[in-house]
Design a protein around this motif. Structure first.
Motif, PDB file in Angstrom:
ATOM      1  N   UNK A 221       2.810  -4.812  12.526  1.00  0.00           N
ATOM      2  CA  UNK A 221       3.237  -3.410  12.630  1.00  0.00           C
ATOM      3  C   UNK A 221       4.450  -3.141  11.753  1.00  0.00           C
ATOM      4  N   UNK A 222       5.356  -4.113  11.684  1.00  0.00           N
ATOM      5  CA  UNK A 222       6.529  -3.967  10.815  1.00  0.00           C
ATOM      6  C   UNK A 222       6.084  -3.905   9.362  1.00  0.00           C
ATOM      7  N   UNK A 223       5.158  -4.791   9.011  1.00  0.00           N
ATOM      8  CA  UNK A 223       4.685  -4.866   7.624  1.00  0.00           C
ATOM      9  C   UNK A 223       3.964  -3.578   7.235  1.00  0.00           C
ATOM     10  N   UNK A 224       3.091  -3.086   8.117  1.00  0.00           N
ATOM     11  CA  UNK A 224       2.336  -1.867   7.809  1.00  0.00           C
ATOM     12  C   UNK A 224       3.264  -0.660   7.671  1.00  0.00           C
ATOM     13  N   UNK A 225       4.206  -0.539   8.565  1.00  0.00           N
ATOM     14  CA  UNK A 225       5.137   0.588   8.499  1.00  0.00           C
ATOM     15  C   UNK A 225       5.990   0.499   7.234  1.00  0.00           C
ATOM     16  N   UNK A 226       6.379  -0.715   6.863  1.00  0.00           N
ATOM     17  CA  UNK A 226       7.161  -0.906   5.639  1.00  0.00           C
ATOM     18  C   UNK A 226       6.344  -0.504   4.419  1.00  0.00           C
ATOM     19  N   UNK A 227       5.056  -0.879   4.393  1.00  0.00           N
ATOM     20  CA  UNK A 227       4.191  -0.507   3.273  1.00  0.00           C
ATOM     21  C   UNK A 227       4.063   1.006   3.172  1.00  0.00           C
ATOM     22  N   UNK A 228       3.821   1.657   4.309  1.00  0.00           N
ATOM     23  CA  UNK A 228       3.648   3.107   4.339  1.00  0.00           C
ATOM     24  C   UNK A 228       4.913   3.825   3.875  1.00  0.00           C
ATOM     25  N   UNK A 229       6.062   3.402   4.377  1.00  0.00           N
ATOM     26  CA  UNK A 229       7.336   4.028   4.001  1.00  0.00           C
ATOM     27  C   UNK A 229       7.638   3.804   2.528  1.00  0.00           C
ATOM     28  N   UNK A 230       7.384   2.591   2.078  1.00  0.00           N
ATOM     29  CA  UNK A 230       7.626   2.243   0.669  1.00  0.00           C
ATOM     30  C   UNK A 230       6.774   3.117  -0.258  1.00  0.00           C
ATOM     31  N   UNK A 231       5.495   3.310   0.102  1.00  0.00           N
ATOM     32  CA  UNK A 231       4.597   4.104  -0.732  1.00  0.00           C
ATOM     33  C   UNK A 231       4.968   5.580  -0.708  1.00  0.00           C
ATOM     34  N   UNK A 232       5.363   6.093   0.440  1.00  0.00           N
ATOM     35  CA  UNK A 232       5.784   7.494   0.526  1.00  0.00           C
ATOM     36  C   UNK A 232       6.957   7.767  -0.400  1.00  0.00           C
ATOM     37  N   UNK A 233       7.941   6.895  -0.372  1.00  0.00           N
ATOM     38  CA  UNK A 233       9.109   7.063  -1.240  1.00  0.00           C
ATOM     39  C   UNK A 233       8.724   6.969  -2.712  1.00  0.00           C
ATOM     40  N   UNK A 234       7.835   6.033  -3.019  1.00  0.00           N
ATOM     41  CA  UNK A 234       7.409   5.862  -4.417  1.00  0.00           C
ATOM     42  C   UNK A 234       6.669   7.088  -4.922  1.00  0.00           C
ATOM     43  N   UNK A 235       5.831   7.681  -4.080  1.00  0.00           N
ATOM     44  CA  UNK A 235       5.087   8.883  -4.476  1.00  0.00           C
ATOM     45  C   UNK A 235       6.027  10.061  -4.715  1.00  0.00           C
ATOM     46  N   UNK A 236       7.027  10.199  -3.866  1.00  0.00           N
ATOM     47  CA  UNK A 236       7.996  11.283  -4.040  1.00  0.00           C
ATOM     48  C   UNK A 236       8.773  11.114  -5.336  1.00  0.00           C
ATOM     49  N   UNK A 237       9.108   9.883  -5.657  1.00  0.00           N
ATOM     50  CA  UNK A 237       9.823   9.620  -6.911  1.00  0.00           C
ATOM     51  C   UNK A 237       8.915   9.894  -8.108  1.00  0.00           C
ATOM     52  N   UNK A 238       7.640   9.490  -7.991  1.00  0.00           N
ATOM     53  CA  UNK A 238       6.688   9.726  -9.078  1.00  0.00           C
ATOM     54  C   UNK A 238       6.474  11.216  -9.296  1.00  0.00           C
ATOM     55  N   UNK A 239       6.451  11.985  -8.200  1.00  0.00           N
ATOM     56  CA  UNK A 239       6.253  13.434  -8.300  1.00  0.00           C
ATOM     57  C   UNK A 239       7.365  14.091  -9.107  1.00  0.00           C
ATOM     58  N   UNK A 240       8.576  13.554  -9.017  1.00  0.00           N
ATOM     59  CA  UNK A 240       9.700  14.116  -9.767  1.00  0.00           C
ATOM     60  C   UNK A 240       9.591  13.810 -11.263  1.00  0.00           C
ATOM     61  N   UNK A 241       8.893  12.711 -11.584  1.00  0.00           N
ATOM     62  CA  UNK A 241       8.784  12.299 -12.984  1.00  0.00           C
ATOM     63  C   UNK A 241       7.513  12.799 -13.656  1.00  0.00           C
ATOM     64  N   UNK A 242       6.531  13.238 -12.863  1.00  0.00           N
ATOM     65  CA  UNK A 242       5.225  13.619 -13.411  1.00  0.00           C
ATOM     66  C   UNK A 242       5.293  14.755 -14.430  1.00  0.00           C
ATOM     67  N   UNK A 243       6.247  15.716 -14.356  1.00  0.00           N
ATOM     68  CA  UNK A 243       6.268  16.777 -15.377  1.00  0.00           C
ATOM     69  C   UNK A 243       6.373  16.250 -16.805  1.00  0.00           C
ATOM     70  N   UNK A 244       6.858  15.048 -16.977  1.00  0.00           N
ATOM     71  CA  UNK A 244       6.957  14.473 -18.320  1.00  0.00           C
ATOM     72  C   UNK A 244       5.592  14.249 -18.952  1.00  0.00           C
ATOM     73  N   UNK A 245       4.543  14.194 -18.125  1.00  0.00           N
ATOM     74  CA  UNK A 245       3.197  13.959 -18.644  1.00  0.00           C
ATOM     75  C   UNK A 245       2.453  15.248 -18.984  1.00  0.00           C
ATOM     76  N   UNK A 246       3.063  16.382 -18.687  1.00  0.00           N
ATOM     77  CA  UNK A 246       2.359  17.661 -18.834  1.00  0.00           C
ATOM     78  C   UNK A 246       1.849  17.923 -20.243  1.00  0.00           C
TER      79      UNK A 246
END
Length: 487
Positions: A221-246
């Motif tokens: 449960x710790x591992x799964x929650x860590x994976x989920x939280x890690x991916x959520x943060x990574x997606x939010x960071x990627x969303x901020x950088x995605x305009x560079x690909x426009x």
């Protein structure tokens, strides 16, 4: 084991010596995808790797829509993984173990780019990816899983014997029936309770001053929650950088197509040898009987409208014509079929206004392109055509009427409609269509949840028709092979 720097801060690939495989860039099947891939890939590999992963994630979403059990989900996902994105264990004698994990790594990051651009896509992607991680975690070998866990810092605090003895009663209370030896052998880890909300909700852990005491059996449960939280943060960071690909005219259309496919629940374009010319050609006079027995609702509706009105609008003709082309109708037979269907039109008008377009769709006129038939994803995408997917476009009342009219002779009953409409209501249109296929082919050996066979869902009208025709032929051959009983 040692680390090899990629040249970017905090972005490292681990390289390990593994028996049978030498040095591996990706030593574990399990992965948190910390560092973006820094190797060169072709545009084709960029897209195809993502499509393969999309097959698996779409199947995970479909399983949730169909309320499959965890064991059923494991079974159908394993089939998709073996077919589209195999991932061997270190002890397996897989020739290209690193290549498999490289494709897995790349496909994750391509879809991360595609699905970071809206909150809905991010949530759905995180949920599907976390489920995939859980499935891989469960299927991983114990020693390889332990090696992965030891390779990361999960920031958990091992509970020493003194503290474990102090709270022995509280720690053991959630787990009745354990022997004394099992209780003494159990190891515990302390983490902030917010990291294991599922265990707290189910009262599976002892909580003291904000700390949750997690037994080793619930460590996942710790591992799964860590994976989920890690991916959520990574997606939010990627969303901020995605305009560079426009401004990248190569990648943005690919990413748009992938995200639309995921929203529609469709994994990818269906491909078949039929795209290059079907060896099982059909005649113009066969189309009507095939439509009544084997066509999905979208094409069945177009066929019925054509027979009723002796005409179809431009987009309807295009959609239905390409479908029949891929099904195996030659250009000569297509001209015969459409001429007979347009019986109210004079020969001169047909030859001037329609014959050219028929030949054009077969690549015999104009730029001579081999046009493919429209996929479910294209039919579900809003556009200028009014001949899209009935499950999406029809009102509930009209859809139910159309379904009974088209398929009651094949076993569809009014009592089946509530289940189908529940999928439509939740926007799982391809699941509704797949369920209709199951219900109308139950006598052919297709059971609930099996889809087209092998747990494949409908993603293309031609796939639906081709599978239905194949099942009918198998049934006919079986009847011929059965010995005649003489009384």
């Amino acid at each position: 084991m040692y680390k090899a720097s990629t040249g970017a801060p905090n972005d490292t690939y681990r390289v390990a010596q593994v028996a049978n495989h030498g040095l591996l860039t990706y030593p574990h099947r399990l992965n948190f995808y910390d560092a973006p891939p820094l190797f060169e890939v072709t545009a084709e590999e960029f897209e195809t790797s993502a499509i393969h992963r999309l097959h698996i994630l779409s199947e995970i979403e479909t399983s949730a829509a169909r309320n499959r059990t965890w064991d059923e989900l494991k079974k159908v996902t394993a089939i998709q993984c073996d077919q589209h994105l195999p991932l061997g264990h270190n002890i397996d004698k897989t020739e290209d173990l690193d290549g498999e994990r490289r494709r897995d790594y790349l496909s994750h990051f391509v879809l991360r780019l595609a699905f970071c651009r809206s909150e809905d896509l991010r949530q759905r992607f995180v949920k599907a990816e976390t489920t995939l991680f859980k499935l891989r975690y469960e299927s991983d070998l114990i020693n390889e899983r332990a090696s992965f866990l030891n390779s990361r810092d999960f920031n958990w605090i091992p509970v020493d014997a003194t503290e474990q003895k102090l709270y022995a009663k509280e720690l053991n209370s959630p787990y009745f029936g354990k022997t004394e030896a099992e209780r003494l052998a159990e190891k515990y880890y302390k983490v902030k309770w917010t990291r294991v909300p599922d265990l707290v909700e189910r009262r599976k852990v002892f909580v003291k001053k904000g700390w949750a005491y997690v037994p080793s059996r619930e460590q996942s449960s710790i591992v799964f929650h860590e994976f989920e939280t890690h991916l959520q943060r990574a997606l939010e960071m990627t969303a901020k950088l995605i305009p560079r690909l426009d401004e990248d005219t190569r990648l943005i259309p690919v990413l748009d197509n992938l995200s639309r496919a995921f929203l529609n629940g469709i994994s990818s374009e269906w491909t078949s040898t039929a795209d290059a010319g079907n060896s099982e050609t059909i005649k113009a006079e066969q189309v009507d009987s095939l439509a009544k027995k084997h066509f999905p609702l979208c094409m069945r509706t177009l066929h019925d409208n054509l027979q009723r009105d002796n005409h179809l609008k431009h987009f309807g003709r295009l959609q239905y014509g390409l479908f029949l082309k891929v099904l195996g109708l030659s250009v000569e037979e297509a001209i015969v079929f459409w001429r007979k269907s347009f019986s109210r039109i004079a020969d001169d008008k047909f030859n001037k206004e329609y014959k050219y377009n028929i030949r054009h769709s077969y690549g015999l006129e104009g730029k001579r392109a081999n046009y493919p038939a429209k996929s479910c994803q294209q039919l579900l995408t809003p556009g200028t055509s009014d001949h899209g997917c009935p499950y999406r476009n029809y009102s509930p009342e009209n859809l139910q009427t159309a379904l009974l009219s088209a398929y009651s002779s094949q076993g569809l009953r009014s009592s089946d409609l509530p289940e189908i409409m529940s999928y439509v209501k939740s926007s799982h249109y391809h699941v509704a269509c797949t369920r209709v296929f199951e219900l109308t082919h139950s006598t052919d050996g297709i059971s609930k949840g099996e889809g087209l066979g092998g747990y494949e869902n409908v993603i293309h009208p031609n796939e639906y028709a081709a599978r239905s025709i194949a099942l009918a032929k198998m049934k006919e051959e079986k009847v011929k092979e059965e010995p005649m009983v003489v009384e």
